[in-house]
Scaffold this active site. Sequence first.
Site, PDB file in Angstrom:
ATOM      1  CD  GLN A   1      44.510  43.224  32.864  1.00  0.00           C
ATOM      2  OE1 GLN A   1      44.697  41.963  32.252  1.00  0.00           O
ATOM      3  NE2 GLN A   1      43.825  42.954  34.570  1.00  0.00           N
TER       4      GLN A   1
ATOM      5  NE  ARG B   1      39.037  36.248  39.555  1.00  0.00           N
ATOM      6  CZ  ARG B   1      37.819  35.766  39.251  1.00  0.00           C
ATOM      7  NH1 ARG B   1      37.813  34.920  38.488  1.00  0.00           N
ATOM      8  NH2 ARG B   1      37.178  36.832  38.937  1.00  0.00           N
ATOM      9  CB  CYS B   2      47.398  35.614  40.979  1.00  0.00           C
ATOM     10  SG  CYS B   2      48.815  35.804  41.992  1.00  0.00           S
TER      11      CYS B   2
ATOM     12  CD  GLU C   1      44.561  39.278  42.462  1.00  0.00           C
ATOM     13  OE1 GLU C   1      45.264  39.759  43.206  1.00  0.00           O
ATOM     14  OE2 GLU C   1      44.142  38.979  41.715  1.00  0.00           O
TER      15      GLU C   1
END
Length: 798
Positions: A235, A382-383, A752
Amino acid sequence: MAVQTPNLEPKGIQGLGKAIKRKEDARFIVGKGNYLDDINLPGMLYMALVHSPYAHAKILNIDTSEALKIPGVKAVITAKDLAAAGLSWIPTLAGDKQMVLADGKVLYQHQEVAAVYAETRQAAADGAAAVQVEYEPLPVVVDPYKATAPDAPVLREDIKDQMSGAHGPRRHPNHIWTWEVGSKDETEKALAQSEVRIKQHMVYPRSHPAPLEPCGCIGDMNRATGRLTVYMTTQAPHAIRTVLSLVTKIPENNIRVISPDIGGGFGNKVPVYPGYVCAIVGSIVLGAPVKWVETRTENLTTTGFARDFHMDIEIGATKDGRVTAMKVYTLADHGAFDAAADPSKYPAGLFSICTGSYDFQKAYAQVEAVYTNKAPGGVAYRCSFRVTEASYLIERSMDVLAHELKMDPAELRLKNFIQPHQFPYPSALGWTYDSGDYEKTLKVALERIGYHELRKEQAEKRARGELMGIGISTFTEIVGAGPSKDFDILGIKMFDGAEIRVHPTGSAIVRAGTRHQGQGHETTWAQIVSEELGLDVDKIIVEEGDTDTAPYGLGTYASRSTPTAGGAMALAARRIREKAKKIAAHLLEVGENDVEWVDKKFQVKGVPGKSVTMNEVAFAAYTNPPPGLEPGLETTYYYDPPNLTFPHGAYVCVVDIDKGTGEVKVRRFVAIDDCGTIINPMIVEGQVHGGLTEGFAMAFMQEIAFDEQGNHLASNFTDYLLPTALETPKWETGHTVTPSPHHPIGAKGVGESPTVGSPAAFVNAVVDALAHLGVRHIDMPITREKVWRVLRSAGIDA
Ligand code: CDP
């Protein structure tokens, strides 16, 4: 021969707020994505890893002789071989170091012990199975509360005598750091003076991002040119290239990291894993490309987990429900190495957003991290770095307080929200919230779901002995890491870059330092440019993920792309527009000051009939530039955001519980999100659907659990459950818009928000359904069995 002037009327300007279909989906839908395992290079070898069956054991001997006899096996390496290259341990993002292959001992089940290279994937797997490892089991620490007991076995013998680490003093060989924020004394005083106090212990269990595509890497060292190309499911390709250069001493220009299409990341594809290192080392040593693609079990058992926060909270309030103070203690289980993916200054991530949407005057939070015999990680699943844990803590606790005060949880929230006039709002734990309108968003959600009628229905049902609950979560997020004054990873500041090249015929290529994994950047970045430059969205191609071409940037995770690269994109476009204005003035034969940008065209001030499009300007930039002006139309912009963005949302969930089986049915779920200016409403809705589904899974289905020997109990998708269309509720979405005052287009991140905000709404709904039975809290995952046991112990019969 002069170039013929093409038709320069832009057709499809599709800027902000347009729900256009995702450009990238065309290739995904027809199976033409280019994922890591689709890449095959001539002469490529395959790698497989040997894993430990024990959670804690000494390695007495590794015998590779049988593996090397298997046809096609080329080599086997262990920690000893890596040590010769200075690569047996590597630095983690959190200031710790971690073994690449087990060095003398293993510290968690499935830890990587040896790497086998072979001509085929099958031969590599056979080779890994043939490596004989002799272990001597050691006592295991699974429970983080037992990790720092005086008699606890020492896990990290390499640093057992170091009483100080990257984040301050250590008080036990298994203690990593203690981090605190806020004023302890003032908070304790305010709590002591509060009319009402609640205390609650809650666990955010260890979970795993479980992207559908697991991690993988191809190392390709070209001995002739000395250039290393690394294809990696990452990523953050630029950061990986820099780290690779620092660790291997290969000059950065001789390393190219390509992050091809990625099938979901969710934070799992941020860290550097042993498999990546071994594939690269294998390629350098063997002089051939080496591919490693992990299995589902490898992904679930060895790569970055998330959460595992064990939290205690105390809240003070007045009798009529005004919060006064909050104190939090959290024990963070980091596994065997501190490999959490957080910005350097924030070992507990942005957990200090735990005061949420409420006007707490006093607050104090302390987080302690410990080592256990589990896989390392602590990734931002996702945070935005521990924000999910913080949001769950405060949103669950507000319900506990409401029950204590016998107040409606919506009313309690409305009474304590930070008010619009208080922004920019300095929180007790040090953040400056940029903007928000929490009351408006909650009211939209309550109206949409029919809250008051539902409360009436609940009372009637309760009277009949039926179980129905309503759960609210009015969360605040903190995303867009981040401003370079506070945010860096391994010293690299967390700005992001965008490059725009407008071609003569009004098409463009746009590149960013981010790397999407399904978020739709190929569409939304093009929309920002289309809006700012008046170009046809279909003629803007977006590229990310190749360090040879993309501008530097810290990648995509933590909903940071829109707040950082999205801002860079808008500002790059505006820089282009400044130059374009000079060209427009030349074409319109007026001075630059007489030209204005109106309706996505340059026109002579006050003369709407006299105008030129950006397409015409672009053509002129290459065919007829004004004398003395540098030809061409392209730029790069690095955007260092002045602050983070603070999206928020109000979620309301309605559940019905079956008394006989304990089954919880989510009847309705309304999610009203506020992410400021919306670039593409269809993409935002898709992000919200996905995030709610992951929040649902955490609330009801998922946990990375271990037995007392440290055996991993969730190593595949029959034990670690992913929700399918059958389990997933129907989501009802909507939005309010409170633009960020500092972001170039007023946008805040959204990717998120739903994962951060939804778990508390689910759990609050279940607890609300059972509150009259004396239930105050149930830890996630709320399985049918757990609810069944709660019901039986409350004396409820089917
Ligand atoms: O960093 P990541 O891409 O995961 O998260 P994000 O910045 O929240 O963006 C997720 C997707 O939603 C991207 O395609 C964004 O451009 C889009 N988005 C949007 O359309 N409007 C917003 N206000 C925020 C995000």
